[in-house]
Design an enzyme around this catalytic site. Structure first.
Site, mmCIF file in Angstrom:
data_model
loop_
_atom_site.group_PDB
_atom_site.id
_atom_site.type_symbol
_atom_site.label_atom_id
_atom_site.label_comp_id
_atom_site.label_asym_id
_atom_site.label_seq_id
_atom_site.Cartn_x
_atom_site.Cartn_y
_atom_site.Cartn_z
ATOM 1 N N CYS A 119 -4.072 0.218 8.878
ATOM 2 C CA CYS A 119 -3.288 -1.748 9.366
ATOM 3 C C CYS A 119 -2.468 -1.449 9.953
ATOM 4 O O CYS A 119 -1.984 0.298 9.799
ATOM 5 C CB CYS A 119 -3.300 -1.859 7.317
ATOM 6 S SG CYS A 119 -3.943 -2.339 6.183
ATOM 7 N N CYS A 166 -7.843 1.422 -1.522
ATOM 8 C CA CYS A 166 -7.827 0.098 -0.122
ATOM 9 C C CYS A 166 -7.621 -1.178 -0.282
ATOM 10 O O CYS A 166 -8.662 -1.552 -0.932
ATOM 11 C CB CYS A 166 -8.820 0.760 0.441
ATOM 12 S SG CYS A 166 -8.079 0.034 2.528
ATOM 13 N N ASP A 206 -21.293 -13.976 21.274
ATOM 14 C CA ASP A 206 -20.162 -12.989 20.750
ATOM 15 C C ASP A 206 -20.402 -12.344 21.068
ATOM 16 O O ASP A 206 -20.678 -10.761 20.417
ATOM 17 C CB ASP A 206 -20.656 -13.487 19.343
ATOM 18 C CG ASP A 206 -19.716 -12.799 18.121
ATOM 19 O OD1 ASP A 206 -18.958 -12.741 18.285
ATOM 20 O OD2 ASP A 206 -20.249 -12.805 16.847
ATOM 21 N N CYS A 262 1.289 -1.089 -0.009
ATOM 22 C CA CYS A 262 0.444 0.291 0.284
ATOM 23 C C CYS A 262 1.085 1.136 -0.127
ATOM 24 O O CYS A 262 1.774 1.450 0.894
ATOM 25 C CB CYS A 262 -1.438 0.104 1.069
ATOM 26 S SG CYS A 262 -1.885 1.369 0.971
ATOM 27 N N GLN A 264 -20.503 -9.414 9.348
ATOM 28 C CA GLN A 264 -18.653 -9.451 9.736
ATOM 29 C C GLN A 264 -18.127 -8.903 8.235
ATOM 30 O O GLN A 264 -18.983 -9.225 7.502
ATOM 31 C CB GLN A 264 -18.682 -10.865 9.823
ATOM 32 C CG GLN A 264 -18.799 -11.642 11.540
ATOM 33 C CD GLN A 264 -17.302 -11.815 12.194
ATOM 34 O OE1 GLN A 264 -16.908 -10.372 12.120
ATOM 35 N NE2 GLN A 264 -17.654 -11.740 13.230
ATOM 36 N N CYS A 278 -13.648 -11.605 20.066
ATOM 37 C CA CYS A 278 -12.839 -10.341 18.968
ATOM 38 C C CYS A 278 -11.740 -9.927 19.686
ATOM 39 O O CYS A 278 -11.070 -8.502 19.182
ATOM 40 C CB CYS A 278 -13.681 -9.378 18.734
ATOM 41 S SG CYS A 278 -14.482 -8.104 19.264
ATOM 42 N N CYS A 318 -1.134 5.789 6.803
ATOM 43 C CA CYS A 318 -2.533 5.345 7.084
ATOM 44 C C CYS A 318 -2.778 4.416 8.523
ATOM 45 O O CYS A 318 -1.740 3.854 8.657
ATOM 46 C CB CYS A 318 -3.361 4.559 6.332
ATOM 47 S SG CYS A 318 -4.704 4.373 6.564
ATOM 48 N N TYR A 325 -26.225 -11.997 22.319
ATOM 49 C CA TYR A 325 -25.437 -10.919 21.160
ATOM 50 C C TYR A 325 -25.469 -11.007 20.037
ATOM 51 O O TYR A 325 -24.905 -11.116 19.599
ATOM 52 C CB TYR A 325 -23.710 -10.909 21.380
ATOM 53 C CG TYR A 325 -23.303 -10.595 22.946
ATOM 54 C CD1 TYR A 325 -23.737 -8.931 23.547
ATOM 55 C CD2 TYR A 325 -22.802 -11.379 23.812
ATOM 56 C CE1 TYR A 325 -23.570 -8.879 24.859
ATOM 57 C CE2 TYR A 325 -23.117 -11.051 24.713
ATOM 58 C CZ TYR A 325 -22.975 -9.818 25.345
ATOM 59 O OH TYR A 325 -22.431 -9.481 27.190
#
Length: 486
Positions: A108, A187, A410, A99, A311, A437, A105, A340
């Site tokens: 990432c 992107c 979740d 990139c 997702q 997560c 940026c 959730y």
């Protein structure tokens, strides 16, 4: 530049020629000092960790095993921050980020690390959390399941809009640790369709003289451009988030977008007049096209509205949910609670194998979408309710007498609510499937469940977000039998 890895754990060597004249703190290093050190570890934010007499320095863009010259830019009592000046020995895991704006940026964090090394680092992040927080260093944490091609995977782009030096609109992600927008043309972790939709929309808004929102002044019109792409159908929805109730030149904008974005199925207007970092406001109207676009995971079809939680990596979502279904070990007669539940993505997978699934989420529109998605797939053994999981599930248990065989959770990054964990322990389901997560809160909750008679048997990391530090996990947790474990 050397291409072999350095020996880990070597003591940092001080470059006395470049030390500041006077030390201002009683620390092993001082601000503006330049040192040589070996990078020993990687933080969960993707920064390298160097040690000077036990004092940790966090260094962006550094990789474990590298020997580097580092300038100390900030010091605190227990740790400091450094800038990578030069590499003496470079890690074999270092790659050239593809990139062109990666250096600036904030989207990432790991493009400078090979993909195999990214997967190993994420597995280590989960293992470390299980050892340090769950106090279970021997809990099996399997190799992270990655992607064959870890690019162009995101099905949703949420891009802030600003004004460049020439007075034209710019759109891109924020610079690292700031709210300065880095203008971008592409992107490379976004679906091509999202990239095209965002850039075309930006140019159209600029042509029509639409003013970017200024968060410091609280004035202007366009705040964000959001694009959703349904991988299975190819359909695209564009959401324009404005500070104003009206979208100036609305008809002209719609006509140009319809003409220039061939896969466009929906244009939505969201109004957010608040002085906030939250992207969406409360009011959403469809300007043109459908209220929903449709995507499928496996054989299950989902209707996606502008505000639906879904997702962002459809390929890996299927992997994640199949793992959750495998850990649930359903045989057809079970009662399952999905906490959730969002728009019912996991719930509907479970409903195909269970007797009945009860889903709960605090977001009303998500539950409306979940109910619609059940009808869309002719599923009649799933019930959905709006409310906080920690309030609804105790009510189901105490007032309705619902006793689940399996509970699937979740939760958001903060993990499960303490009240919900207590209710789960009271209910004593045979199995808990925990989709997470955040490895740290997963480990914390595993520890709490272990104290209540449950045993985490294994954790499977899944790379839902290649090139970033984020990692998703699924854990299989079972109720111990009296006098031993199952």
């Amino acid at each position: 530049m050397a291409k072999h890895s350095a020996r880990r754990g070597s003591r940092a060597k001080r470059d006395h020629r470049k030390q500041p004249a006077q030390a201002t703190h009683n620390l092993p290093v001082q601000k503006n000092e330049t040192i040589e050190a070996t990078i020993e570890d990687l933080t969960h934010e993707g920064q390298g960790v160097a040690k000077v007499d036990g004092y940790a320095l966090f260094v962006p863009n550094a990789i474990p095993g590298e020997k580097a010259t580092i300038k100390v830019i900030k010091t605190k009592k227990n740790h400091g921050f450094g800038r990578l000046v030069e590499l003496q020995e470079e890690s074999p895991d270092r790659v050239e980020p593809p990139c062109p704006i990666y250096k600036w940026c904030g989207g990432c964090q790991l493009q400078h690390i090979s993909y195999d090394a990214q997967l190993k680092a994420k597995q280590k992040q989960v293992k470390d959390a299980m050892a340090k927080i769950a106090h279970q260093p021997d809990l099996p944490v399997y190799e992270t399941i990655g992607m064959t091609t870890p690019w162009r995977y995101r099905n949703k782009a949420q891009v802030p809009v600003g004004t460049n030096e020439d007075g034209h609109l710019k759109a891109g992600f924020y610079q690292k640790r700031s709210h300065d927008i880095i203008d971008m043309e592409s992107c490379i972790i976004q679906a091509n369709e999202n990239d095209d939709a965002v850039q075309i929309t930006k140019r159209i808004l600029d042509e029509e003289g639409i003013e970017a929102y200024d968060e410091e002044q609280g004035r202007g019109v366009i705040r964000h451009i959001t694009a959703r792409h349904a991988a299975s159908s190819g359909d695209v929805m564009v959401i324009l988030i404005t500070n104003t109730k009206e979208l100036p030149n609305q008809d002209e904008i719609i006509e140009k977008m319809r003409d220039r974005i061939p896969t466009l199925k929906s244009i939505v207007h969201n109004i957010n007049p608040e002085n906030t970092n939250v992207i969406f406001g409360e009011t959403t109207n469809t300007l043109w096209g459908d209220d929903y676009i449709y995507d499928t995971i496996g054989t299950t079809k989902f209707a996606l509205s502008a505000r639906s939680f879904y997702q962002v990596n459809p390929e890996q979502t299927k992997v994640l949910y199949e793992q959750a279904l495998n850990y649930a070990q359903l045989k057809g007669g079970e009662t399952v609670i999905d906490a959730y539940c969002g728009i019912g993505t996991i719930s509907l997978f479970l409903a195909e194998k269970a007797a009945h699934v009860y889903g709960v989420d605090s977001v009303g529109p998500a539950i409306a979408d979940a109910t619609q998605n059940a009808r869309l797939n002719n599923i009649d053994n799933a019930t959905f309710k709006v409310g906080n999981a920690e309030d609804v599930i105790p009510w189901w248990y105490e007032a309705m007498g619902i006793k689940p065989d399996v509970i699937v959770v979740d939760p958001p990054r903060k993990g499960c609510d303490e009240k919900l964990l207590k209710t789960m322990l009271d209910m004593k389901p045979e199995r808990i499937v925990y989709v997470s997560c955040n490895p740290a809160t997963l480990a914390r909750d595993i520890n709490i469940l272990a104290e209540g008679g449950y045993e985490a048997q294994e954790v499977q990391p899944v790379d839902m977000f290649p090139q970033t530090t984020h990692v998703e996990c699924v854990s299989q947790i079972v109720l111990k039998e009296e006098g031993g474990s199952q």
